[in-house]
Design a protein around this motif. Structure first.
Motif, PDB file in Angstrom:
ATOM      1  N   ILE A   3      32.910 -16.124 -31.120  1.00 36.53           N
ATOM      2  CA  ILE A   3      32.016 -15.199 -31.815  1.00 36.53           C
ATOM      3  C   ILE A   3      32.782 -14.542 -32.958  1.00 36.53           C
ATOM      4  N   PRO A   4      32.291 -14.724 -34.185  1.00 38.50           N
ATOM      5  CA  PRO A   4      33.002 -14.180 -35.341  1.00 38.50           C
ATOM      6  C   PRO A   4      32.948 -12.657 -35.377  1.00 38.50           C
ATOM      7  N   GLN A   5      33.903 -12.116 -36.028  1.00 36.70           N
ATOM      8  CA  GLN A   5      33.946 -10.658 -36.175  1.00 36.70           C
ATOM      9  C   GLN A   5      32.748 -10.171 -36.976  1.00 36.70           C
ATOM     10  N   ARG A  45      31.582  -8.004 -28.263  1.00 39.93           N
ATOM     11  CA  ARG A  45      30.541  -8.637 -29.072  1.00 39.93           C
ATOM     12  C   ARG A  45      29.435  -9.250 -28.224  1.00 39.93           C
ATOM     13  N   VAL A  46      29.533  -9.096 -26.949  1.00 45.40           N
ATOM     14  CA  VAL A  46      28.506  -9.643 -26.066  1.00 45.40           C
ATOM     15  C   VAL A  46      27.620  -8.514 -25.542  1.00 45.40           C
ATOM     16  N   ILE A  47      26.347  -8.615 -25.837  1.00 46.08           N
ATOM     17  CA  ILE A  47      25.404  -7.582 -25.408  1.00 46.08           C
ATOM     18  C   ILE A  47      24.191  -8.232 -24.766  1.00 46.08           C
ATOM     19  N   ASN A  48      23.294  -7.451 -24.264  1.00 47.98           N
ATOM     20  CA  ASN A  48      22.122  -8.041 -23.616  1.00 47.98           C
ATOM     21  C   ASN A  48      21.044  -8.410 -24.629  1.00 47.98           C
ATOM     22  N   ALA A  97      35.206   0.679 -15.660  1.00 52.28           N
ATOM     23  CA  ALA A  97      36.390   0.438 -16.479  1.00 52.28           C
ATOM     24  C   ALA A  97      36.177   0.877 -17.924  1.00 52.28           C
ATOM     25  N   VAL A  98      35.041   0.481 -18.456  1.00 55.11           N
ATOM     26  CA  VAL A  98      34.822   0.663 -19.881  1.00 55.11           C
ATOM     27  C   VAL A  98      33.494   1.355 -20.128  1.00 55.11           C
ATOM     28  N   SER A  99      33.471   2.206 -21.099  1.00 57.86           N
ATOM     29  CA  SER A  99      32.241   2.934 -21.395  1.00 57.86           C
ATOM     30  C   SER A  99      31.466   2.265 -22.515  1.00 57.86           C
ATOM     31  N   LYS A 100      30.194   2.561 -22.562  1.00 55.51           N
ATOM     32  CA  LYS A 100      29.356   2.018 -23.622  1.00 55.51           C
ATOM     33  C   LYS A 100      29.831   2.515 -24.986  1.00 55.51           C
ATOM     34  N   ARG A 101      30.236   3.758 -24.985  1.00 62.14           N
ATOM     35  CA  ARG A 101      30.688   4.329 -26.244  1.00 62.14           C
ATOM     36  C   ARG A 101      31.920   3.601 -26.768  1.00 62.14           C
ATOM     37  N   GLU A 102      32.747   3.185 -25.846  1.00 64.82           N
ATOM     38  CA  GLU A 102      33.949   2.437 -26.228  1.00 64.82           C
ATOM     39  C   GLU A 102      33.567   1.135 -26.936  1.00 64.82           C
ATOM     40  N   GLN A 103      32.620   0.425 -26.343  1.00 59.44           N
ATOM     41  CA  GLN A 103      32.184  -0.826 -26.952  1.00 59.44           C
ATOM     42  C   GLN A 103      31.526  -0.579 -28.299  1.00 59.44           C
ATOM     43  N   ALA A 104      30.712   0.451 -28.361  1.00 61.80           N
ATOM     44  CA  ALA A 104      30.027   0.768 -29.609  1.00 61.80           C
ATOM     45  C   ALA A 104      31.037   1.072 -30.717  1.00 61.80           C
ATOM     46  N   GLN A 154      31.468  -0.934 -34.225  1.00 60.91           N
ATOM     47  CA  GLN A 154      31.359  -0.240 -35.506  1.00 60.91           C
ATOM     48  C   GLN A 154      32.596  -0.476 -36.355  1.00 60.91           C
ATOM     49  N   ALA A 155      33.715  -0.568 -35.682  1.00 60.78           N
ATOM     50  CA  ALA A 155      34.965  -0.824 -36.390  1.00 60.78           C
ATOM     51  C   ALA A 155      34.957  -2.207 -37.030  1.00 60.78           C
ATOM     52  N   GLU A 156      34.123  -3.087 -36.497  1.00 62.97           N
ATOM     53  CA  GLU A 156      34.039  -4.434 -37.049  1.00 62.97           C
ATOM     54  C   GLU A 156      32.966  -4.561 -38.119  1.00 62.97           C
TER      55      GLU A 156
END
Length: 114
Positions: A20-22, A61-64, A75-82, A86-88
């Motif tokens: 999956i590309p950035q 990069r994988v979401i529903n 382990a990981v929060s939604k905010r972390e993924q978001a 956003q950084a990408e």
DNA sequence: GGTTTGACCCTAA
DNA sequence: ATTAGGGCCAAAC
């Protein structure tokens, strides 16, 4: 020779997610389709839940299929993924406690025709 | 080796 | 439109 089962489902998923590309995202079902298991979307999520340690895999990069960040794990929060997305350069909208992504704009089209 | 568990998806009401 | 339920396949217990 016949290739029976060389790679595990785990490795297949990892390999696909890495493609999956950035700046793009993919749904669990989409990844499942790429590993020849269209109905195995849940297992994709299961695989990703088991990674979490190495950051080599762009699991962010994988979401529903609803374009929403599904993670509410320990382990990981939604905010972390978001934040990672956003950084990408992916535009993530916070709405009603969840983070949404415009799939029309950011979904990865590996080699599909439209 | 049967049962339970998922970072899900689809259909029906 | 939203909510509820079943199905799905692979791994962990």
């Amino acid at each position: 020779m016949i290739k029976i089962i060389t790679l595990n489902f785990f490795d297949e998923v990892i390999k696909t997610v890495k493609k999956i590309p950035q700046g793009k995202v993919a749904t669990y079902g989409q990844v499942a389709s790429l590993v020849s298991a269209p109905r195995a979307a849940r297992q994709v999520g299961w695989v990703l839940s088991r990674i979490k340690s190495p950051t080599d895999i762009p699991w962010q990069r994988v979401i529903n299929s609803k374009g929403m960040v599904s993670i509410e794990s320990m382990a990981v929060s939604k905010r972390e993924q978001a934040k990672r997305l956003q950084a990408e350069g992916v535009e993530v909208v916070f709405r009603d406690g969840n983070w949404f992504i415009d799939l029309d704009k950011y979904q990865w089209r590996h080699s599909e025709l439209t």
